[in-house]
Design an enzyme around this catalytic site. Structure first.
Site, PDB file in Angstrom:
ATOM      1  N   ARG A 267      -1.453 -21.794   3.589  1.00  0.00           N
ATOM      2  CA  ARG A 267      -1.287 -23.245   3.405  1.00  0.00           C
ATOM      3  C   ARG A 267       0.117 -23.593   2.923  1.00  0.00           C
ATOM      4  NH1 ARG A 267      -3.044 -26.174   6.149  1.00  0.00           N
ATOM      5  NH2 ARG A 267      -0.967 -27.034   6.243  1.00  0.00           N
TER       6      ARG A 267
ATOM      7  N   ASP B  13      27.196 -51.542   4.808  1.00  0.00           N
ATOM      8  CA  ASP B  13      25.801 -51.615   4.406  1.00  0.00           C
ATOM      9  C   ASP B  13      25.059 -52.746   5.086  1.00  0.00           C
ATOM     10  OD1 ASP B  13      23.562 -50.826   2.859  1.00  0.00           O
ATOM     11  OD2 ASP B  13      23.916 -52.546   1.540  1.00  0.00           O
TER      12      ASP B  13
ATOM     13  N   LYS C  56      17.617 -39.452  -0.102  1.00  0.00           N
ATOM     14  CA  LYS C  56      16.202 -39.871  -0.145  1.00  0.00           C
ATOM     15  C   LYS C  56      15.295 -38.732   0.324  1.00  0.00           C
ATOM     16  CE  LYS C  56      17.608 -44.662   0.425  1.00  0.00           C
ATOM     17  NZ  LYS C  56      17.571 -45.910   1.186  1.00  0.00           N
TER      18      LYS C  56
ATOM     19  N   LYS D 192      29.064 -47.616  -5.065  1.00  0.00           N
ATOM     20  CA  LYS D 192      28.127 -48.567  -4.478  1.00  0.00           C
ATOM     21  C   LYS D 192      28.202 -49.923  -5.181  1.00  0.00           C
ATOM     22  CE  LYS D 192      24.478 -46.621  -2.666  1.00  0.00           C
ATOM     23  NZ  LYS D 192      23.216 -45.877  -2.432  1.00  0.00           N
TER      24      LYS D 192
ATOM     25  N   GLU E 250      31.117 -48.625  -0.758  1.00  0.00           N
ATOM     26  CA  GLU E 250      30.150 -49.434  -0.025  1.00  0.00           C
ATOM     27  C   GLU E 250      30.691 -50.856   0.138  1.00  0.00           C
ATOM     28  OE1 GLU E 250      25.999 -49.075  -1.360  1.00  0.00           O
ATOM     29  OE2 GLU E 250      25.811 -51.252  -1.205  1.00  0.00           O
TER      30      GLU E 250
END
Lengths: 287, 287, 287, 287, 287, 287
Positions: free
Chosen positions: F107, F225, F142, F174, F204
């Protein structure tokens, strides 16, 4: 051994580090790095042997990490298998290899073997006493902290069975849970509806009244706590065909036969693992 | 406790993980997350208590990591101190706080307390037997793997003294070293010239002849192994003013007084820690 | 190496992880995964080599974990032994195997080797200066955090001896202890009665007056702190036959001969390990 | 400190464990568990201080884990900030709290502080020497194994800049890569096409010819290895407007000014961290 | 959350270390160490929220270990509870505190929250579809490696139930076991006689024939593997009153209603955790 | 695999421990310890395979630590290589060896393989869609917590490229940084002056205005963005020759071609790793 060997290695490693720390000063000063020898592990008393693979793991780790010389090895050859009933003088294993590694592992290996063999010996004695009844002898969670898988393995070697391994793999509703939950019925219902798929519900009962409640609540198993043989017998009869039964509390060599003869399915014995008498073993260099 | 508390926390954490694993299924199903209670740890037999701070550490860890509710706490108040001689029924500690955390820690805390108190109780008994002689009772390295600092702490609580903690902090030349090194003289000389600054040299001797060799080699201390009281007495006299003496091997409650009366400085007893009888204790929720 | 090899592997592993982290971006982009090469570690300056086995451990770990290709190996062949006095251009070791693994381990291996060889070189110089006196050169606890066993090993390679390894394996009562304990006499008595079996009691003394107190208290060894050669000499004479002596504080190549000639048994030198000049070494791919 | 504090705590914890092991025998025998004191860390030489927060972390950990009494604390108050230029006798920090914890942490805290301040002091000296030129002083990967983040932090405290932290966060194509890759051009192209987004490509060049190749291959930065000031100057001029430049190899206080005056952007100095002279500091109990 | 919080903290710590490594270079360069801010976690899509306490743990760890300033804190205030059905624009939590810590934890916290909420959302959808039938939706062991306790917690948040947590806490005899054991009967008998006290025996059956064998062998529960609704229905009827039933294999939103309407007790759905669609969430600094 | 294999082994070990815990109760009861078998991993759907070496590592670890018999082995033979485009029924690997070990690892191995192959499959689909444009497909941070190196490896197998691995190896300024830093100009300047040698500065920008500011500030790369294709195109033109460009935000199979055709250098896609559809694979014992 049918145990998690990775966990055994971790336990062994910690035990060696605890004993050897920054190094074995005596051996490093008195034993030549290249010295090799032959040694034996010998029984000094009668009992059931358990833990030979743990001992082998100790010497492998000692050779790998604490030997005076890189690449040193210890060859460990068990002469009997776990479960062997040894007598004084029996050779249980032979070791050949780095003297420094053998001496570095000696005490740690014996500490494991003597404890585990002590547990197996006691278990075997109790199992023998009740063999005619069909009752299983099971252990408890009263094990030496950090050594549970070894303590429970030794119980199996002695012919006993294992109760749950921890709080995570079985439901056992005890007096304290019952009190807080507001009664046996409520506790069992809550447990039944939420238990992970595959777990039975066992409930502790200290009286016939509680046994009845547990049966009504449809518990799968009932732990009969500290009951006299007479009460125990009554409880067992009540449960027949409706729930499995376990006797627990104050079990000793003196009373275990009477308990078993009540017909309970299992008898759990804390002293198997909480009050161990080490089996007397020694390691001797023979050449 | 005068022990490495970081190590105690690690030992406690491992013990809890071993018992709780992925979670306490019974409590999580039967005990409301917000439930709080008051509980007591109570002596069920007579003995010397040791390990209260370890028990406190268990409940703190249980509250911190296994409680059903974030921020749950357990307040642990010892009612006696380590070294207290308890009688059946004495309350040793009171706990208030998260019921789930108290139940998660219960078995683990008792496992520590019962073992440590068992060790302290036995040590105190032996220490009492030889008090008139000035002999010190010392432990050995025959401890439960992974629990040495707690086992040795419990010996101190019982009034005993500690032998070396491991292979790293003292030199003890035993029969196996002597054989491989080629005699007591060679072994002691090698050890004397290379031992880290601050360590004495102790040598094991199994006969008067070996005692003489050890004295000639100017060992600082001599371990008198498995000698009869008569031989022991002779050995002790030989050593007077020249080396400290330690009696070892087969020491029990039956023979310890005679051994102590030979005048040895210390008596080491493996059974203090390798064959522990757990002191009977329980935890009860009182409200 | 006569050190705890398990600990060496942990130190090596942490050092590699620190350097390599999520991977060696340069090699992974410029070196074919299957590339193999032959390389040498070469002395670029004169000194005493220490740490070859640590370097071997680095490359083994690098091959095992950071090589571009599974099953990649590095074969490390030392051409000299630790303790070898190298000259510029000497080849200390040859490596053959995975280019990616050799480059992944290069800097880390050299960082170990250069520091350890630097320590051994300095120690050997001081040991040479006092050889005629019988005084031992010993290290201190002023080591690079996390590298003590390697720093102390390098001192031994350079011909020096080791003082205690840490706070756990010897008693050394310093000025701060004396102040808090209420005087030398009290401190030594407390230490004598409670020290684990096998440890001597050493006391720091900064004046002749303190030396006398330490002798009266029957300390086993006296650390003579920052004394002039004249005072040192006086102190050493006072101690003769009663306690061992250690000179400490501000020891350098300029004053060590004078100190040694006072007859002290040992001279401890913090700079051996706290102010290390790395020995210049390099690794070169030769084919 | 702008460093990974979790990593700092791990480093500190390992250093304490290495030093304290199973316990501080001297303090446990001579210092009452409840004893508290006030102490100071004092400069014994002139230099730039770095590592005060690491020292604070040491004492916090010591109080938390090795103090004789549960709940013991050490209050650490820095009297200056990292970067302070201390003179002999300056008080750098004051500590109040558990005497046992302060003594348990003393040596470890000083080992960190003395090394880090030694690095900052040397860096500051070099930075001062080249201030008129605009050249940045940068460190290398030649740090003490396991201490890189502290060594590199200390460089920043001394006014230096950091080169890459490890093999994972920058591309630096050195002679060995070039050889295996088959030339500068191939190596740079491979690196350019595959480097993770955000990384420049730096190439080592040992000759003007190699500088030209690197420029043609459009390297972002060129490491000028072991060049004489004259060659260096020529290389710098070639690179102007096309690539950044770094001088490296054999940089010392004697030649750094000349190197800086060639107009290179950065100068990397291995000795900043591989050959550290500890700054002399001490801890004294003042009441 | 009713999960092992110690384990959650370990998972969180590893995730942060993976992302932050030697430090957040962007924030350390652009955000003043003392900067504080207020931020919100906001739903960008509709779904069931799970994992708010994990997110809180992330920011606590980030503040404790990666913040630019010692003692930095992040105050995390959930605005909803796990299980909340969010709509686009809903504020799920508010954070105030160290900007550096909030930015260090942002991505890691969202990675947990988005995955867990995705699982809860999908589970809730399936649970809703079969609500009228009484069938329980359960998960499988097809979870993201290392995240099982979180994946399974999220299933509970979505209204589902948990199958076994691992191979250790339940017996599930699958086709491969049956083949090797030599048939359903033998496998079930072996399991029944040796299973730790408290565990049921579940058997996989792929046909009506196997269902019959499992019933004869007296399995407690039968996993009906990949059966058509018609066969499933027949199997469920066979089992009524004799064993619990579980439908498994290829369950999707399209067929789950038909499966549930066969009367099976539970339906296990691997896709709940092996094919997760992250719920869209964001973190925004609001002042 | 060109990943840190030590880290892979740690990830695998944790995953196995999570699943197996104190042991595989089903196999230990139904599979003879000495049983060996042959098994295959088979594709049940079409897709790109990734993670075969991880699966091999799982079975090696399972054999080493969880097999019923000491010395048990699993021989894992990949039949295809990572990157292979599999069809339903293709045999991906063959295993021979300990049945208990194969079932213990089954598994966990599939959980890795199915996730990684799912990622590779999706990546390959997107890469195929934009092949004509020269735009690179890159991943994001992510990823599933704890599995980043595997998730990112799978992206490379699928033909994608990696963005930064974490906060430590690249600078990406950012919106939140810009706000706190006081504008793009200030943020970029701060980053440029302090970034470790070798890192580019990416910023960004959410509008053409911000793109202009970023260009003026001389950012090396600009993340565009959530722009419409039209705006994106304008931005890309502005940046030509002055900065690299990255499109990010809401990228899907529906809009990726349009985005790529604007001429951006890279397109980052969070869904590659945050919303994975596991590829359907199974393990079957064949004899």
């Amino acid at each position: 051994m049918n145990v998690n060997l990775a966990e055994v290695r971790r336990i062994v490693k910690r035990a060696l580090e605890e004993d050897i720390g920054s190094g074995d000063v005596t051996s490093s000063l008195t034993i030549p790095a290249a010295s090799v020898c032959r040694a034996q592990i010998i029984a000094r008393d009668e009992g059931v042997i358990a833990g030979l693979q743990v001992a082998a793991t100790v010497f492998a780790a000692a050779a790998d990490t604490y030997a005076a010389k890189k690449g040193a090895k210890v060859h460990f050859v068990p002469k009997v298998e776990d479960g062997f009933r040894a007598h004084r003088g029996d050779v249980l294993a032979e070791l050949t290899g780095s003297t420094a590694a053998i001496l570095a592992g000696e005490r740690t290996a014996l500490n494991f073997l003597q404890r585990m063999s002590g547990i197996a010996t006691k278990t075997a004695r109790l199992v023998g006493l009740v063999k005619h009844t069909g009752a299983k002898i099971v252990d408890t969670r009263k094990t030496a902290p950090g050594l549970r898988i070894l303590d429970k393995y030794a119980v199996r070697v002695g012919g006993g069975s294992n109760h749950r391994f921890g709080l995570y793999d079985a439901v056992l509703i005890k007096d304290n849970h019952i009190r807080v939950a507001g009664g046996i019925k409520k506790a069992v219902e809550a447990a039944k509806s939420g238990a992970p798929q595959g777990m039975n519900i066992e409930v502790e009962a200290a009286s016939i009244e509680q046994v009845k409640q547990a049966l009504e609540a449809r518990a799968d198993m009932i732990l009969l706590d500290n009951m006299s043989p007479a009460t125990l017998k009554k409880a067992v009869e009540l449960c027949r065909g409706r729930a499995l039964t376990e006797a627990s509390g104050g079990v000793s060599e003196r009373n275990i036969v009477k308990i078993a003869e009540t017909g309970v399915h299992t008898i759990s014995v804390g002293a198997l693992t909480h009050s161990v008498k080490a089996l007397d073993l020694s390691l001797e260099i023979v050449s």
